[in-house]
Design a protein around this motif. Structure first.
Motif, PDB file in Angstrom:
ATOM      1  N   SER A 124      12.425  27.648  58.880  1.00  0.00           N
ATOM      2  CA  SER A 124      11.564  28.727  58.394  1.00  0.00           C
ATOM      3  C   SER A 124      10.094  28.301  58.418  1.00  0.00           C
ATOM      4  CB  SER A 124      12.007  29.270  57.033  1.00  0.00           C
ATOM      5  OG  SER A 124      12.111  28.238  56.133  1.00  0.00           O
ATOM      6  N   GLU A 125       9.846  27.005  58.399  1.00  0.00           N
ATOM      7  CA  GLU A 125       8.451  26.541  58.502  1.00  0.00           C
ATOM      8  C   GLU A 125       7.971  26.581  59.961  1.00  0.00           C
ATOM      9  OE1 GLU A 125       7.848  22.855  56.421  1.00  0.00           O
ATOM     10  OE2 GLU A 125       5.746  22.729  57.048  1.00  0.00           O
ATOM     11  N   TYR A 126       8.874  26.215  60.875  1.00  0.00           N
ATOM     12  CA  TYR A 126       8.512  26.184  62.302  1.00  0.00           C
ATOM     13  C   TYR A 126       9.437  27.130  63.058  1.00  0.00           C
ATOM     14  CZ  TYR A 126       6.338  21.815  60.792  1.00  0.00           C
ATOM     15  OH  TYR A 126       5.601  20.868  60.131  1.00  0.00           O
ATOM     16  N   ALA A 127       8.933  28.328  63.350  1.00  0.00           N
ATOM     17  CA  ALA A 127       9.775  29.349  63.973  1.00  0.00           C
ATOM     18  C   ALA A 127      10.389  28.895  65.299  1.00  0.00           C
ATOM     19  CB  ALA A 127       8.954  30.613  64.167  1.00  0.00           C
ATOM     20  N   ASN A 128       9.641  28.084  66.055  1.00  0.00           N
ATOM     21  CA  ASN A 128      10.116  27.657  67.386  1.00  0.00           C
ATOM     22  C   ASN A 128      11.035  26.453  67.352  1.00  0.00           C
ATOM     23  OD1 ASN A 128       8.708  29.511  68.742  1.00  0.00           O
ATOM     24  ND2 ASN A 128       6.962  28.172  69.214  1.00  0.00           N
ATOM     25  N   LEU A 129      11.288  25.921  66.176  1.00  0.00           N
ATOM     26  CA  LEU A 129      12.003  24.633  66.111  1.00  0.00           C
ATOM     27  C   LEU A 129      13.397  24.737  66.727  1.00  0.00           C
ATOM     28  CD1 LEU A 129      12.064  21.707  65.173  1.00  0.00           C
ATOM     29  CD2 LEU A 129      12.829  22.479  62.939  1.00  0.00           C
ATOM     30  N   ASN A 130      13.689  23.809  67.626  1.00  0.00           N
ATOM     31  CA  ASN A 130      14.977  23.799  68.311  1.00  0.00           C
ATOM     32  C   ASN A 130      15.795  22.592  67.830  1.00  0.00           C
ATOM     33  OD1 ASN A 130      17.050  24.234  70.072  1.00  0.00           O
ATOM     34  ND2 ASN A 130      15.943  23.559  71.907  1.00  0.00           N
ATOM     35  N   ILE A 131      16.633  22.840  66.802  1.00  0.00           N
ATOM     36  CA  ILE A 131      17.501  21.755  66.300  1.00  0.00           C
ATOM     37  C   ILE A 131      18.820  21.874  67.062  1.00  0.00           C
ATOM     38  CG2 ILE A 131      18.599  20.689  64.288  1.00  0.00           C
ATOM     39  CD1 ILE A 131      16.543  22.083  62.506  1.00  0.00           C
ATOM     40  N   VAL A 132      19.049  20.944  67.992  1.00  0.00           N
ATOM     41  CA  VAL A 132      20.218  21.087  68.865  1.00  0.00           C
ATOM     42  C   VAL A 132      21.479  20.443  68.273  1.00  0.00           C
ATOM     43  CG1 VAL A 132      19.022  21.438  71.049  1.00  0.00           C
ATOM     44  CG2 VAL A 132      19.359  19.105  70.208  1.00  0.00           C
ATOM     45  N   TYR A 133      21.295  19.611  67.245  1.00  0.00           N
ATOM     46  CA  TYR A 133      22.483  19.000  66.620  1.00  0.00           C
ATOM     47  C   TYR A 133      22.116  18.526  65.214  1.00  0.00           C
ATOM     48  CZ  TYR A 133      26.458  15.936  65.744  1.00  0.00           C
ATOM     49  OH  TYR A 133      27.567  15.357  65.190  1.00  0.00           O
ATOM     50  N   SER A 134      23.040  18.711  64.291  1.00  0.00           N
ATOM     51  CA  SER A 134      22.831  18.117  62.963  1.00  0.00           C
ATOM     52  C   SER A 134      24.190  17.728  62.387  1.00  0.00           C
ATOM     53  CB  SER A 134      22.107  19.097  62.035  1.00  0.00           C
ATOM     54  OG  SER A 134      22.928  20.196  61.750  1.00  0.00           O
ATOM     55  N   HIS A 135      24.175  16.679  61.599  1.00  0.00           N
ATOM     56  CA  HIS A 135      25.413  16.214  60.951  1.00  0.00           C
ATOM     57  C   HIS A 135      25.036  15.471  59.683  1.00  0.00           C
ATOM     58  CE1 HIS A 135      29.325  14.382  60.272  1.00  0.00           C
ATOM     59  NE2 HIS A 135      29.806  15.200  61.182  1.00  0.00           N
ATOM     60  N   ASN A 136      25.907  15.553  58.684  1.00  0.00           N
ATOM     61  CA  ASN A 136      25.609  14.808  57.447  1.00  0.00           C
ATOM     62  C   ASN A 136      25.726  13.294  57.711  1.00  0.00           C
ATOM     63  OD1 ASN A 136      28.282  13.668  56.626  1.00  0.00           O
ATOM     64  ND2 ASN A 136      28.834  15.833  56.717  1.00  0.00           N
ATOM     65  N   GLY A 137      25.257  12.506  56.765  1.00  0.00           N
ATOM     66  CA  GLY A 137      25.238  11.049  56.967  1.00  0.00           C
ATOM     67  C   GLY A 137      26.413  10.336  56.321  1.00  0.00           C
ATOM     68  N   TYR A 138      27.411  11.095  55.901  1.00  0.00           N
ATOM     69  CA  TYR A 138      28.565  10.472  55.240  1.00  0.00           C
ATOM     70  C   TYR A 138      29.791  10.537  56.153  1.00  0.00           C
ATOM     71  CZ  TYR A 138      25.582  10.192  51.223  1.00  0.00           C
ATOM     72  OH  TYR A 138      24.540   9.872  50.392  1.00  0.00           O
ATOM     73  N   PHE A 139      29.796   9.631  57.116  1.00  0.00           N
ATOM     74  CA  PHE A 139      30.935   9.581  58.035  1.00  0.00           C
ATOM     75  C   PHE A 139      31.394   8.135  58.114  1.00  0.00           C
ATOM     76  CE2 PHE A 139      26.860   9.588  60.261  1.00  0.00           C
ATOM     77  CZ  PHE A 139      26.885   8.386  60.930  1.00  0.00           C
ATOM     78  N   ASP A 140      32.657   7.957  58.502  1.00  0.00           N
ATOM     79  CA  ASP A 140      33.140   6.578  58.612  1.00  0.00           C
ATOM     80  C   ASP A 140      33.252   6.178  60.086  1.00  0.00           C
ATOM     81  OD1 ASP A 140      35.484   7.760  59.468  1.00  0.00           O
ATOM     82  OD2 ASP A 140      36.338   7.803  57.441  1.00  0.00           O
ATOM     83  N   ASP A 141      33.660   4.935  60.290  1.00  0.00           N
ATOM     84  CA  ASP A 141      33.715   4.408  61.653  1.00  0.00           C
ATOM     85  C   ASP A 141      34.621   5.227  62.565  1.00  0.00           C
ATOM     86  OD1 ASP A 141      31.871   2.526  61.192  1.00  0.00           O
ATOM     87  OD2 ASP A 141      33.255   0.840  60.993  1.00  0.00           O
ATOM     88  N   ASN A 142      35.621   5.913  61.976  1.00  0.00           N
ATOM     89  CA  ASN A 142      36.548   6.678  62.808  1.00  0.00           C
ATOM     90  C   ASN A 142      35.895   7.880  63.484  1.00  0.00           C
ATOM     91  OD1 ASN A 142      38.610   5.006  62.066  1.00  0.00           O
ATOM     92  ND2 ASN A 142      39.129   6.247  60.258  1.00  0.00           N
ATOM     93  N   ASN A 143      34.930   8.506  62.782  1.00  0.00           N
ATOM     94  CA  ASN A 143      34.304   9.659  63.456  1.00  0.00           C
ATOM     95  C   ASN A 143      32.877   9.405  63.935  1.00  0.00           C
ATOM     96  OD1 ASN A 143      33.474   9.837  60.811  1.00  0.00           O
ATOM     97  ND2 ASN A 143      34.884  11.523  60.352  1.00  0.00           N
ATOM     98  N   LYS A 144      32.459   8.145  63.837  1.00  0.00           N
ATOM     99  CA  LYS A 144      31.094   7.809  64.298  1.00  0.00           C
ATOM    100  C   LYS A 144      30.930   8.076  65.803  1.00  0.00           C
ATOM    101  CE  LYS A 144      29.854   3.522  64.070  1.00  0.00           C
ATOM    102  NZ  LYS A 144      29.607   2.279  63.382  1.00  0.00           N
ATOM    103  N   GLN A 145      31.938   7.670  66.579  1.00  0.00           N
ATOM    104  CA  GLN A 145      31.825   7.826  68.033  1.00  0.00           C
ATOM    105  C   GLN A 145      31.724   9.306  68.426  1.00  0.00           C
ATOM    106  OE1 GLN A 145      31.169   5.284  70.182  1.00  0.00           O
ATOM    107  NE2 GLN A 145      30.745   6.977  71.594  1.00  0.00           N
ATOM    108  N   GLU A 146      32.445  10.133  67.683  1.00  0.00           N
ATOM    109  CA  GLU A 146      32.401  11.570  67.984  1.00  0.00           C
ATOM    110  C   GLU A 146      30.981  12.111  67.733  1.00  0.00           C
ATOM    111  OE1 GLU A 146      35.327  13.834  65.797  1.00  0.00           O
ATOM    112  OE2 GLU A 146      34.246  15.694  66.306  1.00  0.00           O
ATOM    113  N   ILE A 147      30.371  11.628  66.655  1.00  0.00           N
ATOM    114  CA  ILE A 147      29.003  12.063  66.332  1.00  0.00           C
ATOM    115  C   ILE A 147      28.032  11.589  67.424  1.00  0.00           C
ATOM    116  CG2 ILE A 147      27.115  11.766  64.659  1.00  0.00           C
ATOM    117  CD1 ILE A 147      29.352  11.652  62.502  1.00  0.00           C
ATOM    118  N   ILE A 148      28.218  10.343  67.855  1.00  0.00           N
ATOM    119  CA  ILE A 148      27.338   9.817  68.914  1.00  0.00           C
ATOM    120  C   ILE A 148      27.536  10.629  70.207  1.00  0.00           C
ATOM    121  CG2 ILE A 148      26.809   7.785  70.349  1.00  0.00           C
ATOM    122  CD1 ILE A 148      27.464   6.022  67.889  1.00  0.00           C
TER     123      ILE A 148
END
Ligand code: UDP
Length: 246
Positions: A124-148
């Protein structure tokens, strides 16, 4: 641009202005050069001194900006006048520039509701902002590779990791092994602030380099971190500066 740096307790700190650091980062993003930006403070140095793998990451970073007022003071003791470059402000300015130049960003870190709010507020601050991916920071080693993998497939130009140090830097290192032309920055608790969950210190505290004091008063659990690192950091820096001058 040739780097000019000064060592603080064995770690190079870039002597650069806020403005030039933005230009350098945007230049790297546009020319698809990989870059790891560290926003260094006394706590990061203390952690690196105790953990060789972390130390290696800090030493190999491409841009190390003095985030903490402790680093600014250390450089002052060594006779260098360097402006403080708060990571949160640097990241925000780069985001603004990314909007101007149609460059995309990705964000990983913080709790699920926090990152969602942070993304919403930024959009809402930057109308043109293109956030192509977001994820929370609470993941374990099992799903880290998927996030990468998802990050890689998103082709984000600028990736912000906000999981606190050293977790965010270890994560960035792993990402960089697979994403060779992306710019990464670790931004600690910035998403909490952008989400409106945590307030930034009032200007008066920031002006006098006392943001850490404000944050400690508001989050007393931080006291242990500061108490364990700041006095010994200052002591070692005073000795180091004295030795360099004599
Ligand atoms: N965090 C996270 N994953 C974790 C631990 C922490 O995403 O496993 C997030 C936490 O929710 C907070 C940020 O990392 O948003 C850490 O903030 P802190 O204020 O400790 O970082 P600093 O700015 O002091 O480096």
């Amino acid at each position: 641009m040739e780097r000019t740096t000064k060592k603080v307790l064995g770690y190079e700190v870039d002597l650069i202005t806020f403005k030039d650091s933005i230009s350098l980062i945007i230049e790297s993003i546009k020319s698809k050069r990989s870059m790891h930006i560290i926003t260094i403070n006394p706590e990061i140095i203390a952690m690196a001194q105790n953990e060789p793998a972390y130390s290696e990451i800090i030493k190999n970073a491409d841009l190390i900006v003095p985030d903490g007022s402790g680093i600014k003071l250390a450089l002052k003791l060594k006779g260098i006048k360097q402006e403080q470059i708060p990571g949160i402000e640097l990241a925000k300015s780069v985001i603004a520039e990314c909007c101007e130049q149609n460059l995309s960003i990705a964000m990983v870190g913080a709790k699920e509701d926090v990152i969602n709010k942070a993304c919403k507020n930024l959009k809402s601050e930057y109308a043109n902002l293109n956030i192509v991916y977001s994820h929370n920071g609470y993941f374990d080693d099992n799903n880290k590779q998927e996030i990468i993998n998802n990050l890689k497939n998103s082709n984000a130009n600028f990736v912000l990791a906000a999981m606190g140090a050293p977790k965010q830097e270890f994560f960035i290192k792993e990402c960089m092994q697979e994403m060779k032309n992306t710019v990464f920055i670790g931004v600690g608790g910035s998403f909490d602030i952008w989400a409106g969950e945590v307030e930034r210190a009032p200007l008066i505290f920031r002006k006098f380099g006392c943001e850490w004091l404000y944050r400690t008063i508001n989050q007393p659990q931080r006291f242990r971190r500061i108490y364990k690192t700041l006095p010994s950091f200052l002591f070692k820096v005073i000795i180091e500066a004295y030795k360099e001058k004599n």
